[in-house]
Design an enzyme around this catalytic site. Sequence first.
Site, mmCIF file in Angstrom:
data_model
loop_
_atom_site.group_PDB
_atom_site.id
_atom_site.type_symbol
_atom_site.label_atom_id
_atom_site.label_comp_id
_atom_site.label_asym_id
_atom_site.label_seq_id
_atom_site.Cartn_x
_atom_site.Cartn_y
_atom_site.Cartn_z
ATOM 1 N N THR A 155 -3.756 -6.466 7.858
ATOM 2 C CA THR A 155 -4.136 -7.010 6.543
ATOM 3 C C THR A 155 -5.235 -8.065 6.649
ATOM 4 O O THR A 155 -6.119 -8.137 5.787
ATOM 5 C CB THR A 155 -2.870 -7.603 5.859
ATOM 6 O OG1 THR A 155 -1.927 -6.534 5.712
ATOM 7 C CG2 THR A 155 -3.179 -8.189 4.504
ATOM 8 N N ILE A 198 -0.735 4.599 0.673
ATOM 9 C CA ILE A 198 -1.859 5.520 0.897
ATOM 10 C C ILE A 198 -1.314 6.942 1.085
ATOM 11 O O ILE A 198 -1.907 7.904 0.619
ATOM 12 C CB ILE A 198 -2.674 5.106 2.157
ATOM 13 C CG1 ILE A 198 -3.043 3.609 2.116
ATOM 14 C CG2 ILE A 198 -3.906 5.991 2.344
ATOM 15 C CD1 ILE A 198 -4.038 3.189 1.088
ATOM 16 N N ILE A 252 5.646 -4.424 13.803
ATOM 17 C CA ILE A 252 6.275 -3.503 12.871
ATOM 18 C C ILE A 252 5.240 -2.820 11.962
ATOM 19 O O ILE A 252 4.139 -3.344 11.775
ATOM 20 C CB ILE A 252 7.295 -4.234 11.954
ATOM 21 C CG1 ILE A 252 6.626 -5.419 11.247
ATOM 22 C CG2 ILE A 252 8.481 -4.692 12.748
ATOM 23 C CD1 ILE A 252 7.472 -6.084 10.190
ATOM 24 N N ASN A 253 5.646 -1.687 11.394
ATOM 25 C CA ASN A 253 4.914 -1.120 10.286
ATOM 26 C C ASN A 253 5.358 -1.904 9.035
ATOM 27 O O ASN A 253 6.077 -2.892 9.142
ATOM 28 C CB ASN A 253 5.237 0.380 10.172
ATOM 29 C CG ASN A 253 4.090 1.155 9.544
ATOM 30 O OD1 ASN A 253 3.469 0.693 8.576
ATOM 31 N ND2 ASN A 253 3.797 2.330 10.065
ATOM 32 N N LYS A 291 5.333 3.708 17.415
ATOM 33 C CA LYS A 291 5.227 2.695 16.349
ATOM 34 C C LYS A 291 6.476 2.739 15.474
ATOM 35 O O LYS A 291 6.792 3.749 14.861
ATOM 36 C CB LYS A 291 3.979 2.906 15.504
ATOM 37 C CG LYS A 291 3.845 1.818 14.443
ATOM 38 C CD LYS A 291 2.451 1.607 13.983
ATOM 39 C CE LYS A 291 2.388 0.526 12.924
ATOM 40 N NZ LYS A 291 1.063 0.375 12.386
ATOM 41 N N LEU A 325 -0.797 8.545 4.017
ATOM 42 C CA LEU A 325 -1.445 9.236 5.155
ATOM 43 C C LEU A 325 -2.592 10.168 4.731
ATOM 44 O O LEU A 325 -2.775 11.239 5.304
ATOM 45 C CB LEU A 325 -0.417 9.996 6.009
ATOM 46 C CG LEU A 325 0.666 9.160 6.697
ATOM 47 C CD1 LEU A 325 1.507 10.049 7.610
ATOM 48 C CD2 LEU A 325 0.064 8.015 7.498
ATOM 49 N N ASN A 360 0.841 -1.193 0.000
ATOM 50 C CA ASN A 360 0.000 0.000 0.000
ATOM 51 C C ASN A 360 0.876 1.243 0.000
ATOM 52 O O ASN A 360 1.977 1.246 0.554
ATOM 53 C CB ASN A 360 -0.985 -0.017 1.191
ATOM 54 C CG ASN A 360 -0.408 0.627 2.437
ATOM 55 O OD1 ASN A 360 -0.414 1.853 2.568
ATOM 56 N ND2 ASN A 360 0.115 -0.189 3.345
ATOM 57 N N CYS A 370 5.926 5.673 8.984
ATOM 58 C CA CYS A 370 5.234 5.569 7.698
ATOM 59 C C CYS A 370 6.265 5.626 6.560
ATOM 60 O O CYS A 370 7.042 6.571 6.462
ATOM 61 C CB CYS A 370 4.215 6.678 7.535
ATOM 62 S SG CYS A 370 3.254 6.432 6.024
HETATM 63 C C1 LIG Z 1 -3.939 -0.308 3.707
HETATM 64 C C2 LIG Z 1 -3.050 -0.091 4.893
HETATM 65 C C3 LIG Z 1 -3.022 1.159 5.503
HETATM 66 C C4 LIG Z 1 -2.200 1.384 6.605
HETATM 67 N N1 LIG Z 1 -2.202 2.618 7.192
HETATM 68 C C5 LIG Z 1 -1.472 2.821 8.318
HETATM 69 C C6 LIG Z 1 -1.535 4.065 8.996
HETATM 70 O O1 LIG Z 1 -2.259 4.989 8.622
HETATM 71 N N2 LIG Z 1 -0.745 4.202 10.105
HETATM 72 C C7 LIG Z 1 0.059 3.209 10.586
HETATM 73 O O2 LIG Z 1 0.739 3.393 11.611
HETATM 74 N N3 LIG Z 1 0.109 2.000 9.964
HETATM 75 C C8 LIG Z 1 -0.633 1.793 8.853
HETATM 76 N N4 LIG Z 1 -0.598 0.573 8.237
HETATM 77 C C9 LIG Z 1 0.283 -0.488 8.783
HETATM 78 C C10 LIG Z 1 -0.490 -1.449 9.701
HETATM 79 O O3 LIG Z 1 -1.038 -0.770 10.806
HETATM 80 C C11 LIG Z 1 0.419 -2.594 10.192
HETATM 81 O O4 LIG Z 1 1.437 -2.059 11.034
HETATM 82 C C12 LIG Z 1 1.103 -3.352 9.062
HETATM 83 O O5 LIG Z 1 0.237 -3.479 7.963
HETATM 84 C C13 LIG Z 1 1.580 -4.749 9.494
HETATM 85 O O6 LIG Z 1 0.519 -5.532 9.956
HETATM 86 P P1 LIG Z 1 -0.329 -6.544 9.014
HETATM 87 O O7 LIG Z 1 0.646 -7.374 8.248
HETATM 88 O O8 LIG Z 1 -1.208 -7.295 9.960
HETATM 89 O O9 LIG Z 1 -1.132 -5.684 8.094
HETATM 90 C C14 LIG Z 1 -1.400 0.328 7.118
HETATM 91 C C15 LIG Z 1 -1.460 -0.926 6.519
HETATM 92 C C16 LIG Z 1 -2.266 -1.155 5.424
HETATM 93 C C17 LIG Z 1 -2.295 -2.526 4.822
#
Ligand SMILES: Cc1cc2nc3c(=O)[nH]c(=O)nc-3n(C[C@H](O)[C@H](O)[C@H](O)COP(=O)(O)O)c2cc1C
Length: 323
Positions: free
Chosen positions: A282, A84, A207-208, A181, A86, A82, A143
Site C-alpha cells: 500500500t 481486484i 500476510i495478504n 503466501k 486477480l 481492494n 486471495c
Molecule cells: C491494490 C492491491 C492489489 C493486490 N493484489 C495482490 C495480488 O495480485 N496478489 C497478492 O498475492 N497480493 C496482492 N495484494 C496484497 C499485497 O501484496 C499485500 O500482501 C497486502 O496488501 C499487505 O501489505 P500492505 O499493507 O503493505 O499493502 C494486493 C494489495 C493491494 C492493495
Amino acid sequence: MAVKAKSEKRKAQSQSVKLKIGKMELKNPVILASGTCGFGKEIEELVDINALGAIVTKTITLRKREGNPSPRIAETHSGILNAIGLDNDGLKNFMFEKIPYLRTLKIPVIVSIAGDRIEEFVKLTEETQKSSCVKAIEVNLSCPNVSHEGTKHAILAQDSHAVEQIISRLRKITKRTLIAKLSPNVTDIKEIARSAERGGAEAVSLINTYPGMAVDVSTMKPKLGNVTGGLSGPAIKPLALKCVWDAYNSIKIPVIGSGGIMTAEDAIEFMLCGACAVQVGTANFVDPNAPLKIANGIKKYLKDKRISSIKGLVGKLKTCKTN
Ligand SMILES: Cc1cc2nc3c(=O)[nH]c(=O)nc-3n(C[C@H](O)[C@H](O)[C@H](O)COP(=O)(O)O)c2cc1C
C-alpha cells in the site's frame, strides 16, 4: 596487531543488508509486494527498482481473468480496501509481454501465481520457470476475492491439507525458490505455516489482506462493486506483526513479512518479530519511493545500533522471556 584490530573494527562497522531466501540472493530485505507494482514497467519512471531487494509481480493465472466489477478500490481511514479479483491477462501474455521487461531488471523477479485447481499451479510453475530471471515463485494461496474448486474453504490458505498438497506438488517440479503466501484470515496461522514448510516451501510470505467492507451511506450501497474486499495498509500492521511472530516461532524456514509497512521503523518491527525480509504494498500508492527509503532506513538503523548484518536483527525481539 593494531592494523588487524582496526580492519576488524571497520568490518564490524560496515553493515551488510544482503540475504538469501532459498537460492535467491537479495541485496537488501525490501521487496515490492504483489499487485502494487504491476510487472515493474508500470513504475519504472517513478522508482529505481534495481536498488530494491526483489519484485513480486501481480498474481497471474493460467487464463485471462476479468476480475471483479468496479469500483475495485475504496479508501478507508487507515488503509485501502481492494477487490481486484486477480484481473490479469493470463500466462501466455505474461511470457510474451511481461517477461521481456522483467528480464532487464538486475534484481530477482518473484512471479506470483494463483489457480483454481492444482494443475493450474503446476502449469504456471512449469512455464514461468523457463525464464532465467524468475528466481522464485510466490504461490498466492490467500486471495480473498476469488473462489476455488476442490476445497470447501473460501481461501486456499485456510485449508492446511490443500496448502501442503499444492506446495509439495510444486516442489517436485521446480528448483526455484518456493514461497507460500498465506492469509491472516485463519484460526491458527502456525498450523498453516507448518503445512507450507512440510510441503517443501523455502519461505512463507504473510500476510495478504484482511477481508473487510465499507458502505456509502448517501447511496446506501457498498463502496466496492464486489461488496467485500481485502484491507491493507497501516490498519492491519499490528495484526500482521502478530501473524509474523507466531509463524516465526513455529517454523524453521524464513518468514517474509508484510502488512501496513510504510516506514523503516515499521519494517524493523517486522524484522524484530522474525521477518527476514519485508514486502511493501500500500505504501507504494502513497509514495513510490517508500520502499527505497525503507531500505536505507534499515541500513541506518543497523549502523546506529552497531549490528553488523540483518541476521542480528531478525527475531531479536526482547521479551520478558528472553531478557
Ligand atoms: C491494490 C492491491 C492489489 C493486490 N493484489 C495482490 C495480488 O495480485 N496478489 C497478492 O498475492 N497480493 C496482492 N495484494 C496484497 C499485497 O501484496 C499485500 O500482501 C497486502 O496488501 C499487505 O501489505 P500492505 O499493507 O503493505 O499493502 C494486493 C494489495 C493491494 C492493495
